[in-house]
Design a protein around this motif. Structure first.
Motif, PDB file in Angstrom:
ATOM      1  N   UNK A   1      -0.126  16.579  -1.068  1.00  0.00           N
ATOM      2  CA  UNK A   1      -1.217  16.223  -1.122  1.00  0.00           C
ATOM      3  C   UNK A   1      -0.866  14.485  -0.865  1.00  0.00           C
ATOM      4  N   UNK A   2       0.362  14.054  -1.566  1.00  0.00           N
ATOM      5  CA  UNK A   2       0.550  12.767  -1.406  1.00  0.00           C
ATOM      6  C   UNK A   2       1.212  12.319  -0.141  1.00  0.00           C
TER       7      UNK A   2
ATOM      8  N   UNK B   1       4.418  26.401  -6.880  1.00  0.00           N
ATOM      9  CA  UNK B   1       4.819  25.393  -7.702  1.00  0.00           C
ATOM     10  C   UNK B   1       3.978  24.093  -7.677  1.00  0.00           C
ATOM     11  N   UNK B   2       3.329  23.911  -8.660  1.00  0.00           N
ATOM     12  CA  UNK B   2       2.117  22.792  -8.864  1.00  0.00           C
ATOM     13  C   UNK B   2       2.797  21.433  -8.294  1.00  0.00           C
ATOM     14  N   UNK B   3       4.032  21.309  -8.391  1.00  0.00           N
ATOM     15  CA  UNK B   3       4.571  19.904  -8.169  1.00  0.00           C
ATOM     16  C   UNK B   3       4.687  19.811  -6.614  1.00  0.00           C
ATOM     17  N   UNK B   4       4.844  20.910  -5.783  1.00  0.00           N
ATOM     18  CA  UNK B   4       5.091  20.987  -4.530  1.00  0.00           C
ATOM     19  C   UNK B   4       3.531  20.657  -3.892  1.00  0.00           C
ATOM     20  N   UNK B   5       2.532  21.191  -4.568  1.00  0.00           N
ATOM     21  CA  UNK B   5       1.275  21.020  -3.939  1.00  0.00           C
ATOM     22  C   UNK B   5       0.748  19.594  -4.216  1.00  0.00           C
TER      23      UNK B   5
ATOM     24  N   UNK C   1       0.845  -1.010  -0.019  1.00  0.00           N
ATOM     25  CA  UNK C   1      -0.012   0.067   0.002  1.00  0.00           C
ATOM     26  C   UNK C   1       0.945   1.269   0.091  1.00  0.00           C
ATOM     27  N   UNK C   2       1.894   1.038   0.655  1.00  0.00           N
ATOM     28  CA  UNK C   2       2.900   2.403   0.814  1.00  0.00           C
ATOM     29  C   UNK C   2       3.506   2.665  -0.768  1.00  0.00           C
ATOM     30  N   UNK C   3       3.822   1.436  -1.465  1.00  0.00           N
ATOM     31  CA  UNK C   3       4.584   1.567  -2.573  1.00  0.00           C
ATOM     32  C   UNK C   3       3.650   2.127  -3.863  1.00  0.00           C
ATOM     33  N   UNK C   4       2.175   1.811  -3.294  1.00  0.00           N
ATOM     34  CA  UNK C   4       1.133   2.483  -4.109  1.00  0.00           C
ATOM     35  C   UNK C   4       1.099   4.077  -4.090  1.00  0.00           C
ATOM     36  N   UNK C   5       1.260   4.535  -2.911  1.00  0.00           N
ATOM     37  CA  UNK C   5       1.181   6.234  -2.731  1.00  0.00           C
ATOM     38  C   UNK C   5       2.631   6.524  -3.397  1.00  0.00           C
TER      39      UNK C   5
ATOM     40  N   UNK D   1       5.708  10.339  -5.178  1.00  0.00           N
ATOM     41  CA  UNK D   1       6.665  10.612  -3.957  1.00  0.00           C
ATOM     42  C   UNK D   1       8.347  10.181  -4.201  1.00  0.00           C
ATOM     43  N   UNK D   2       8.683  10.575  -5.141  1.00  0.00           N
ATOM     44  CA  UNK D   2      10.261  10.277  -5.470  1.00  0.00           C
ATOM     45  C   UNK D   2      11.093  10.733  -4.281  1.00  0.00           C
ATOM     46  N   UNK D   3      11.907  10.085  -3.710  1.00  0.00           N
ATOM     47  CA  UNK D   3      12.878  10.495  -2.734  1.00  0.00           C
ATOM     48  C   UNK D   3      12.221  10.219  -1.207  1.00  0.00           C
TER      49      UNK D   3
END
Ligand SMILES: [Zn+2]
Length: 461
Positions: free
Chosen positions: A356-357, A348-352, A306-310, A315-317
């Protein structure tokens, strides 16, 4: 060592058209391979059956080369165009047969068949040699020869009966989970009923009677082997012909849920396999090695998936910073990656998206924390679990009583009665309080099924 000449490519092609019979020799615990067209055979071999087959093909190709060199025609294939397929079928049948483990004579020193011992040694690291005191007619009189093993001091019979019980419970939990994965809920319910019966029997063992404890230990181990076979059937990992290196490659390449469940459940016996599997497949998950055994057994593999799914959503890094047991629950702290944790460039949209993730991951971990609070931390059971007083830990009745007897508690039953029952409806409570669990990106997550199943086990068992 003599250098054997390489067969010609043409001879290898011809040898590849022939049909080979692969057999499992239960007496010698090895494979034999014969070629239908050319009379050739190998000594039984317990290592890699595929290598043995290839070696036989090469030997046959040399025979072909030899005949051609002497001006003779090589034999025609007996099953033109079908040799490979028939050989493959024969190989599969031999592999299956070797897994059947047809019981044969027990040795007087061991209450287990050789095949059972093979499974106990490889999967459970259980070496029973000299552990049981056997009479001449093969009956077990109690534990023998274990007064001191030099390393760990006396291995207590009571510790052994619990250890075998824990292994049996774990494999029953894993088999039921596998059956549910396959959609076979009827069989899973049957497997759960077997486990509840094992639980009840465990409470009935006289912990002062060495003979009774030995009998129970042996019974647990026989059943462990039977269910371990079910857990591992269809796994390429168990093909007996594989070399150790090949097994590693399969484990560390793409371990199935069944294998991961088993590795998590058995990490208290061998953590190296789990460590290697995690390093290769889930490098962010190292600290999960520290999961208490009961939680690891019940939901280690599911939590990982499940964590891998998220993580896969972007969520790289990502890395787990710490895993701890806090007030009876599982707490996992993580670094969502992405440098300064969103401290800059929040427009920056990426950080938003990343924020969320991270929130989604937190919701998932909150749900697992709720589940952990009702899961026996020592064996993984959801059946009759309470919270200890003082240092709060969720523990089932069996594990609690075993633990109390070990501490020479004057009244283990009374200690159990004084413990706090766990929440009845953790499923509804979690759904209500961990809103993000409804997120469609988590709709396929294992946590939903785990919460449902826990409800069933809690009320039915
Ligand atoms: Zn337990």
């Amino acid at each position: 060592m003599t250098e054997q000449q390489n067969p010609s490519p043409e001879a290898m092609r011809i040898a590849g058209e022939y049909t080979y019979a692969v057999r499992w020799d239960e007496r010698r615990l090895g494979y034999t391979v014969t070629c239908d067209e050319v009379g050739t055979w190998n000594k039984p071999c317990i290592s890699n059956v595929e290598d043995l087959l290839e070696a036989t093909r090469r030997a046959v190709a040399r025979v072909v080369d030899d005949r051609v060199a002497r001006g003779m025609e090589p034999p025609k294939p007996l099953h033109p165009g079908k040799g490979r397929e028939l050989t493959e079928r024969s190989l599969r049948a031999a592999l299956e047969r070797s897994l059947d483990g047809i019981p044969f004579e027990r040795s007087v020193r061991s209450p287990f068949t050789d095949d059972e011992r093979r499974i106990l040694e490889t999967r459970l690291r259980w070496d029973d040699a000299g552990m049981f005191d056997m009479s001449d007619d093969g009956n077990v009189r109690g534990f023998g020869g274990i007064a001191s093993d030099g390393r760990a001091g006396r291995r207590e019979p009571r510790r052994l009966v619990y250890s075998s019980y824990q292994a049996l419970v774990a494999v029953l939990i894993d088999v039921a989970a596998k059956q549910r994965d396959l959609g076979d809920c009827g069989s899973a319910a049957d497997t759960d009923r077997v486990r509840f019966a094992v639980d009840d029997e465990f409470l009935g063992i006289d912990m002062a009677d060495e003979r009774a404890m030995a009998d129970a230990t042996i019974d647990h181990l026989h059943r462990y082997v039977a269910y371990s076979r079910i857990l591992y059937e269809d796994e390429p990992y168990v093909r007996p012909g594989l070399s150790g290196e090949e097994r590693w490659r399969i484990i560390t390449g793409k371990a199935s849920m069944s294998i991961m469940r088993d590795l998590f459940a058995m990490q208290w016996r061998s953590h190296v396999k789990l460590m290697r599997a995690l390093h290769h497949g889930w490098p962010w998950a190292d600290p999960l090695m520290g999961l208490p055994v009961g939680w690891a057994t019940r939901f280690g593999a599911e939590l990982l998936g499940d964590m891998q799914r998220v993580v896969d959503l972007g969520l790289d890094g990502f890395a787990i910073e710490q895993v701890e047991e806090r007030l009876g629950g599982l707490r996992i702290y993580f670094d969502a990656g992405g440098g300064d944790d969103g401290g800059r460039g929040s427009d920056d949209g990426f950080d938003v998206r990343r924020t969320g993730l991270a929130g989604l991951m937190t919701a998932l971990l909150d749900a697992y924390e709720n589940l952990s609070l009702v899961t026996c931390i020592d064996c993984g059971s959801w059946h009759d679990v309470r919270l200890t007083r003082g240092w709060i830990r969720p523990i089932c009745r069996r594990c609690a009583l075993f633990d109390a007897v070990g501490r020479h508690h004057p009244d283990p039953e009374r200690e159990w009665d004084a413990m706090t029952p766990v929440a009845d409806d953790v499923t509804a409570w979690t759904r209500e309080h961990v809103r993000s669990l409804d997120d469609p990106r988590l709709s396929q997550a294992h946590i939903h099924r785990l919460l449902e199943d826990r409800g069933v086990e809690h009320f039915v068992a």
